[in-house]
Scaffold this motif. Structure first.
Motif, PDB file in Angstrom:
ATOM      1  N   GLY B  93      48.941 -14.494  22.673  1.00 60.14           N
ATOM      2  CA  GLY B  93      49.743 -14.698  21.469  1.00 60.14           C
ATOM      3  C   GLY B  93      50.320 -16.080  21.303  1.00 60.14           C
ATOM      4  O   GLY B  93      51.050 -16.335  20.349  1.00 60.14           O
ATOM      5  N   SER B  94      50.026 -17.007  22.229  1.00 58.85           N
ATOM      6  CA  SER B  94      50.588 -18.350  22.107  1.00 58.85           C
ATOM      7  C   SER B  94      49.621 -19.388  22.668  1.00 58.85           C
ATOM      8  O   SER B  94      48.640 -19.042  23.311  1.00 58.85           O
ATOM      9  CB  SER B  94      51.933 -18.423  22.834  1.00 58.85           C
ATOM     10  OG  SER B  94      51.845 -17.825  24.106  1.00 58.85           O
ATOM     11  N   SER B 159      56.507 -13.697  22.014  1.00 58.68           N
ATOM     12  CA  SER B 159      55.510 -13.232  21.040  1.00 58.68           C
ATOM     13  C   SER B 159      56.152 -12.292  20.021  1.00 58.68           C
ATOM     14  O   SER B 159      55.854 -12.352  18.827  1.00 58.68           O
ATOM     15  CB  SER B 159      54.378 -12.485  21.741  1.00 58.68           C
ATOM     16  OG  SER B 159      53.665 -13.356  22.574  1.00 58.68           O
TER      17      SER B 159
END
Lengths: 285, 266
Positions: B93-94, B159
Motif C-alpha cells: 500500500g505504499s 495504509s
C-alpha cells in the motif's frame, strides 16, 4: 593552454553533455523502472534535427529546442508502444531505436552533416573554458528544475508509478499517462544532449548514438557510488558522468596503458561493471 | 453509497486448459454505511469479489454499480475517487523509498487532478501530523523518514490512514490484518472500526478469521465456490457462534480439507 588542459576541458564538455543523457536515463531507468534503449536513437535524432535546422539558417536556440522536442516524440512513441499496444518495455524501446536509425538518415539526407562555419550556440564563444561554463549552466539549471519537479504532485505521481504501480493506480494515478510523460521528458533531455553535442563537435552523424544508453547508465551507476544525499540522484548522475568521462579520457590518453580509441566500449563495460559491483563490496554480506 | 453486483459471471482463462469458473450469476447488494465481512475457503472468490469492486478485474458478464453509477468498465484509477483500499501485504500500500509525508501526499490527492503544485505544503504537513498523532504510534515525528523503515504494523496503520485522507465512498479491506502480529492486528482493527464509523463508509472486509468476521461490522457473508452460502445480519448474526460457522463449512466439505485452508478459528 597545455595539451593536458585541452584534453581535460574536452572531457568536461563530454561529461556535461552525457550528464544530460544520465539525467534522462535516471528518469527512465531508476524513476520509472523502464529499461529504455530509445536513447541510442533519440541522441542522434536530436543531433540530426538540430544540425539540419542550423544549416537551413534557423536560430541555434530554436534548432536546439526542436532537437529536444524530436527526442521527446521518440520517447512518447516508445511509451505508447508499451502502454497502448502492451509490447514489453525493453522490446518497445528497441523497435523505436531501430526505426530511428532510418529516420535519422532521412532527416539528414546523408550519413553525416558538418556544421563548419555555421552559427551555433557556441560559435561566438572564444575563451578556452567558455563552452564548458555554458554547458555547465544548462546542466545545472535542468538538474534544479528536475529536483523541483520531483517534489510536485505530478512529480510524486511519476515516482509512485515506477516504485509501486499497483498502489499508484489505487491512488487514482493513471500509470500509463505517467509513463508517457516520463519517457517524453527522459528522451527530450537526451535529444537536447544530442543537439548540443552536434554544436560542440561541429557535426551530426547517423552512427552517433551507438552506446548512448551505456554512457547514460554509467553516469547513473557511477554517480550512485560517488554521490550523496545532498547532491540528490540528479546531482549524483552529473557527477557520475563527469567522473566517468574523465576516467575514460585519462585511460585513452595514458601511453603506458597503450589503449586505442576503439577500446572505448571495452573500457566502458569494465568501468560500469566495477561501479555495479562496488556497492555490494561495501555492504557486509 | 450502495454497492450492487448484478448477475456477475467471471471465468479466468476461458477456453483453455487453465479455465477456472469463479462466479456464475452472483448477486449482492450492500446498503450505504453497511460494514460487511466476507469469509470463505481458499478459492471461494473472496479476493476476486474485492478485485471486481476495485476495478482490477472485469466480469465476463454482469454489472457492478456504485450508487447510481455503472462502473463495470471503469479502470482502477477512474474508480479511485469513490474507492479506497487496504491490501493484505503491508508493503503493497505504499512506496518504500518515498518518505512517510510523500506517501501521505499521494493518498491526499486520490481522485483529484495532480498538477505542478508543491506536494508537501506546510499546512498539509501539519494536518498529517495531527492525523498521525491519532494513530498513537509516535509516527508524527517521522514524516521525513522513508516509509520502508517502518514495521509492518506501522505501515498497515498508515495504509488505513491513507485510505481516509481523501474522501471516498467505499472501503475495501483485503485481509488487512492477516500479516500482522496479534497486538498490531488488534490495534489496526480498532482503527478500522473508528475510521469506518467516522467517515460513514460502506465497507467490505475479507478475513480468514471467523471471530473477526462475527465481531466486526454488521453483516457477514460466507462464500463457497463463487456462491453466497450464508448471509446474516442483525439478531440472527448476533446469535451466531464460531461453532455454527464451522458446522456450515463441514456440511460442505470434510474436515481434513478444511484444516488445510488455514482458516483461523480463534
Amino acid at each position: 593552454m597545455s595539451a593536458w588542459l585541452v584534453v581535460l576541458s574536452g572531457a568536461m564538455e563530454q561529461g556535461l553533455l552525457y550528464a544530460l543523457v544520465g539525467l534522462g536515463v535516471y528518469l527512465s531507468f531508476r524513476v520509472l523502472d523502464f529499461p529504455d534503449l530509445t536513447v541510442d536513437g533519440s541522441f542522434p535524432l536530436g543531433a540530426a534535427v538540430t544540425a539540419v535546422l542550423i544549416v537551413q539558417g534557423v536560430p541555434p536556440a530554436i534548432a536546439t529546442f526542436a532537437g529536444a522536442l524530436a527526442g521527446s516524440i521518440a520517447g512518447t512513441l516508445t511509451a505508447l508502444l508499451h502502454v497502448k499496444l502492451r509490447i514489453l518495455n525493453l522490446l518497445a524501446s528497441i523497435l523505436v531505436m531501430i526505426a530511428l536509425y532510418s529516420i535519422n538518415l532521412r532527416v539528414m539526407g546523408r550519413p553525416n552533416l558538418a556544421l563548419l562555419g555555421e552559427k551555433t550556440l557556441f560559435s561566438s564563444l572564444t575563451g578556452p573554458w567558455d563552452r564548458t561554463l555554458v554547458l555547465g549552466a544548462i546542466v545545472l539549471g535542468i538538474k534544479l528544475l528536475l529536483d523541483l519537479f520531483f517534489r510536485t504532485e505530478l512529480g510524486l505521481a511519476l515516482r509512485a508509478t515506477g516504485a509501486n504501480p499497483t498502489m499508484a493506480r489505487a491512488q487514482g494515478i493513471n500509470t500509463g499517462t505517467m509513463i508517457i510523460l516520463g519517457m517524453a521528458l527522459s528522451n527530450g533531455l537526451v535529444g537536447l544532449a544530442g543537439g548540443l553535442f552536434a554544436q560542440v563537435a561541429g557535426f551530426a552523424d547517423a552512427g552517433l548514438g551507438v552506446g548512448t544508453i551505456v554512457f547514460g547508465l554509467a553516469a547513473v551507476i557511477v554517480g550512485e557510488t560517488l554521490g550523496n544525499r545532498w547532491l540528490r540522484p540528479t546531482g549524483s548522475a552529473i557527477l557520475g558522468s563527469l567522473a566517468y568521462q574523465t576516467a575514460i579520457t585519462a585511460a585513452l590518453n595514458s601511453r603506458p596503458l597503450g589503449l586505442q580509441p576503439q577500446d572505448l566500449n571495452l573500457i566502458t563495460a569494465v568501468i560500469v561493471t566495477i561501479a555495479l559491483v562496488l556497492p555490494n563490496l561495501k555492504r557486509p554480506s | 453509497m450502495t454497492i450492487r453486483l448484478e448477475n456477475i459471471h467471471l471465468t479466468f482463462n476461458p477456453g483453455t486448459a487453465l479455465e477456472n469458473v469463479v462466479f456464475t450469476g452472483l448477486d449482492l447488494t450492500i446498503e450505504p454505511g453497511q460494514f460487511i465481512t466476507v469469509i470463505g475457503s481458499n478459492g471461494a472468490g473472496k479476493s476476486t469479489l474485492l478485485n471486481l469492486l476495485s476495478g482490477d478485474l472485469r466480469p465476463t458478464q454482469g454489472d457492478v454499480w456504485l450508487g447510481d453509477r455503472n462502473v463495470t468498465r471503469l479502470s482502477v484509477p477512474d474508480r479511485a475517487p469513490l474507492v479506497s483500499r487496504v491490501f493484505q501485504n503491508p508493503l503493497a500500500g505504499s512506496c518504500p523509498h518515498l518518505t512517510l509525508a510523500e506517501n501521505l501526499a499521494l493518498a491526499d490527492r486520490r481522485g483529484s487532478r495532480r498538477g505542478l503544485k508543491f506536494a508537501l505544503p506546510r499546512p498539509k504537513r501539519q494536518r498529517w501530523r495531527e492525523r498521525l498523532v491519532e494513530l498513537g504510534l509516535g509516527l508524527e515525528n517521522r514524516l521525513d523518514d522513508a516509509i520502508g523503515l517502518l514495521s509492518g504494523g506501522q505501515r498497515q496503520a498508515v495504509s488505513l490512514l491513507m485510505a481516509s485522507l481523501a474522501s471516498s465512498q467505499i472501503l475495501l479491506l483485503d485481509e488487512h490484518t492477516a500479516a500482522l502480529d496479534p497486538a498490531a492486528a488488534t490495534k489496526v482493527l480498532a482503527l478500522t472500526a473508528t475510521l469506518v464509523q467516522r467517515e460513514n463508509l460502506t465497507t467490505l472486509m475479507v478475513t480468514h478469521s471467523m471471530r473477526q468476521a462475527l465481531e466486526v461490522g454488521d453483516r457477514t457473508i460466507m462464500l463457497h465456490s463463487g456462491e453466497i452460502i450464508l448471509d446474516t445480519s442483525g439478531e440472527a448474526r448476533r446469535a451466531l457462534t464460531i461453532g455454527d460457522l464451522l458446522d456450515r463449512f463441514s456440511n460442505l466439505r470434510n474436515a481434513a480439507d478444511f484444516a488445510e485452508d488455514g482458516l483461523l478459528l480463534d
